[in-house]
Design a protein around this motif. Sequence first.
Motif, PDB file in Angstrom:
ATOM      1  N   GLY A  71       0.861  -1.249   0.118  1.00  0.00           N
ATOM      2  CA  GLY A  71      -0.063  -0.191  -0.089  1.00  0.00           C
ATOM      3  C   GLY A  71       0.899   1.293  -0.031  1.00  0.00           C
ATOM      4  N   TRP A  72       0.206   2.370  -0.165  1.00  0.00           N
ATOM      5  CA  TRP A  72       1.181   3.602   0.030  1.00  0.00           C
ATOM      6  C   TRP A  72       1.788   3.873   1.074  1.00  0.00           C
ATOM      7  CZ3 TRP A  72       1.256   6.931  -3.943  1.00  0.00           C
ATOM      8  CH2 TRP A  72       0.323   6.887  -5.130  1.00  0.00           C
ATOM      9  N   ILE A  73       2.915   4.315   0.994  1.00  0.00           N
ATOM     10  CA  ILE A  73       3.890   5.029   2.130  1.00  0.00           C
ATOM     11  C   ILE A  73       3.937   6.271   2.247  1.00  0.00           C
ATOM     12  CG2 ILE A  73       5.208   2.744   2.221  1.00  0.00           C
ATOM     13  CD1 ILE A  73       7.530   4.446   1.099  1.00  0.00           C
ATOM     14  N   LYS A  74       4.258   6.894   3.492  1.00  0.00           N
ATOM     15  CA  LYS A  74       4.162   8.297   3.911  1.00  0.00           C
ATOM     16  C   LYS A  74       5.499   8.397   4.670  1.00  0.00           C
ATOM     17  CE  LYS A  74       3.303  12.682   3.916  1.00  0.00           C
ATOM     18  NZ  LYS A  74       3.869  13.388   2.932  1.00  0.00           N
ATOM     19  N   MET A  75       6.543   9.116   4.080  1.00  0.00           N
ATOM     20  CA  MET A  75       7.638   9.393   4.938  1.00  0.00           C
ATOM     21  C   MET A  75       7.115  10.370   6.077  1.00  0.00           C
ATOM     22  SD  MET A  75       9.778   7.887   3.529  1.00  0.00           S
ATOM     23  CE  MET A  75      11.467   8.478   4.389  1.00  0.00           C
ATOM     24  N   ILE A  76       7.541  10.129   7.641  1.00  0.00           N
ATOM     25  CA  ILE A  76       7.194  10.810   8.633  1.00  0.00           C
ATOM     26  C   ILE A  76       8.332  11.572   9.024  1.00  0.00           C
ATOM     27  CG2 ILE A  76       6.430  10.810  11.005  1.00  0.00           C
ATOM     28  CD1 ILE A  76       4.335   8.915  10.083  1.00  0.00           C
ATOM     29  N   LYS A  77       9.509  11.353   9.097  1.00  0.00           N
ATOM     30  CA  LYS A  77      10.520  11.632   9.615  1.00  0.00           C
ATOM     31  C   LYS A  77      12.069  11.280   9.323  1.00  0.00           C
ATOM     32  CE  LYS A  77      12.510  12.543  14.292  1.00  0.00           C
ATOM     33  NZ  LYS A  77      12.349  11.841  15.711  1.00  0.00           N
ATOM     34  N   THR A  78      12.793  12.024   9.277  1.00  0.00           N
ATOM     35  CA  THR A  78      14.403  11.459   8.770  1.00  0.00           C
ATOM     36  C   THR A  78      15.255  12.086   9.871  1.00  0.00           C
ATOM     37  OG1 THR A  78      14.892  13.503   7.298  1.00  0.00           O
ATOM     38  CG2 THR A  78      13.946  11.249   6.231  1.00  0.00           C
ATOM     39  N   SER A  79      16.184  11.337   9.961  1.00  0.00           N
ATOM     40  CA  SER A  79      17.154  11.813  11.278  1.00  0.00           C
ATOM     41  C   SER A  79      18.533  11.114  10.585  1.00  0.00           C
ATOM     42  CB  SER A  79      16.602  11.219  12.568  1.00  0.00           C
ATOM     43  OG  SER A  79      16.409   9.802  12.631  1.00  0.00           O
ATOM     44  N   LYS A  94      -3.049   1.094   5.423  1.00  0.00           N
ATOM     45  CA  LYS A  94      -4.396   1.928   5.897  1.00  0.00           C
ATOM     46  C   LYS A  94      -4.027   3.126   6.859  1.00  0.00           C
ATOM     47  CE  LYS A  94      -7.356  -2.016   5.550  1.00  0.00           C
ATOM     48  NZ  LYS A  94      -8.336  -2.980   6.355  1.00  0.00           N
ATOM     49  N   LYS A  95      -2.872   3.105   7.475  1.00  0.00           N
ATOM     50  CA  LYS A  95      -2.417   3.996   8.581  1.00  0.00           C
ATOM     51  C   LYS A  95      -2.222   5.401   7.795  1.00  0.00           C
ATOM     52  CE  LYS A  95      -0.953   1.471  12.100  1.00  0.00           C
ATOM     53  NZ  LYS A  95      -0.066   1.030  13.167  1.00  0.00           N
ATOM     54  N   VAL A  96      -1.921   5.279   6.495  1.00  0.00           N
ATOM     55  CA  VAL A  96      -1.537   6.407   5.702  1.00  0.00           C
ATOM     56  C   VAL A  96      -2.729   7.137   5.339  1.00  0.00           C
ATOM     57  CG1 VAL A  96      -0.409   7.253   3.408  1.00  0.00           C
ATOM     58  CG2 VAL A  96       0.512   5.233   4.597  1.00  0.00           C
ATOM     59  N   MET A  97      -3.726   6.830   5.070  1.00  0.00           N
ATOM     60  CA  MET A  97      -5.090   7.672   4.848  1.00  0.00           C
ATOM     61  C   MET A  97      -5.404   9.171   5.505  1.00  0.00           C
ATOM     62  SD  MET A  97      -6.171   5.480   2.091  1.00  0.00           S
ATOM     63  CE  MET A  97      -7.896   5.869   1.915  1.00  0.00           C
ATOM     64  N   PRO A  98      -5.247   9.048   6.674  1.00  0.00           N
ATOM     65  CA  PRO A  98      -5.437  10.316   7.298  1.00  0.00           C
ATOM     66  C   PRO A  98      -4.182  11.370   7.032  1.00  0.00           C
ATOM     67  CG  PRO A  98      -5.635   8.627   9.113  1.00  0.00           C
ATOM     68  CD  PRO A  98      -5.130   7.943   7.738  1.00  0.00           C
ATOM     69  N   GLU A  99      -3.060  10.836   6.744  1.00  0.00           N
ATOM     70  CA  GLU A  99      -1.937  11.825   6.391  1.00  0.00           C
ATOM     71  C   GLU A  99      -2.290  11.987   4.589  1.00  0.00           C
ATOM     72  OE1 GLU A  99       0.692  13.274   7.763  1.00  0.00           O
ATOM     73  OE2 GLU A  99      -0.215  12.627   9.528  1.00  0.00           O
ATOM     74  N   LEU A 100      -2.663  11.198   4.047  1.00  0.00           N
ATOM     75  CA  LEU A 100      -2.822  11.508   2.467  1.00  0.00           C
ATOM     76  C   LEU A 100      -3.883  12.593   2.503  1.00  0.00           C
ATOM     77  CD1 LEU A 100      -2.392   8.181   0.775  1.00  0.00           C
ATOM     78  CD2 LEU A 100      -0.859  10.073   0.737  1.00  0.00           C
TER      79      LEU A 100
END
Length: 102
Positions: A71-79, A94-100
């Motif tokens: 499914g889709w991925i969404k980057m949250i943070k890089t360090s 499914k956890k990406v939906m609200p971010e998208l």
Amino acid sequence: MEIENEANRIILEGHPIKKYFQSKKEAEKEFGFRLYQGGIVPGNSIRIVNIQDVDVEACCGTHADNTSEVGWIKMIKTSAISGGTLRLEYMAGKKVMPELNK
């Protein structure tokens, strides 16, 4: 954003993911030491996770059978961590939906 876009492109292309065991010596000869991005794996036989023409790793974790299952991925943070290595934190499925939807 480039990393996220490239990852989502690969996911959408639906690449098969092959998982198999191979002797460490044969795997290193075929793929080199790029197998060990997560560190050297102990033992004489290693589990190979191969997304052909995309990436290959030695890994014994749980994996999908096809990139489209992720499914889709969404980057949250890089360090930055030691040695110029970046840690990428992301969410998938499914956890990406609200971010998208933002």
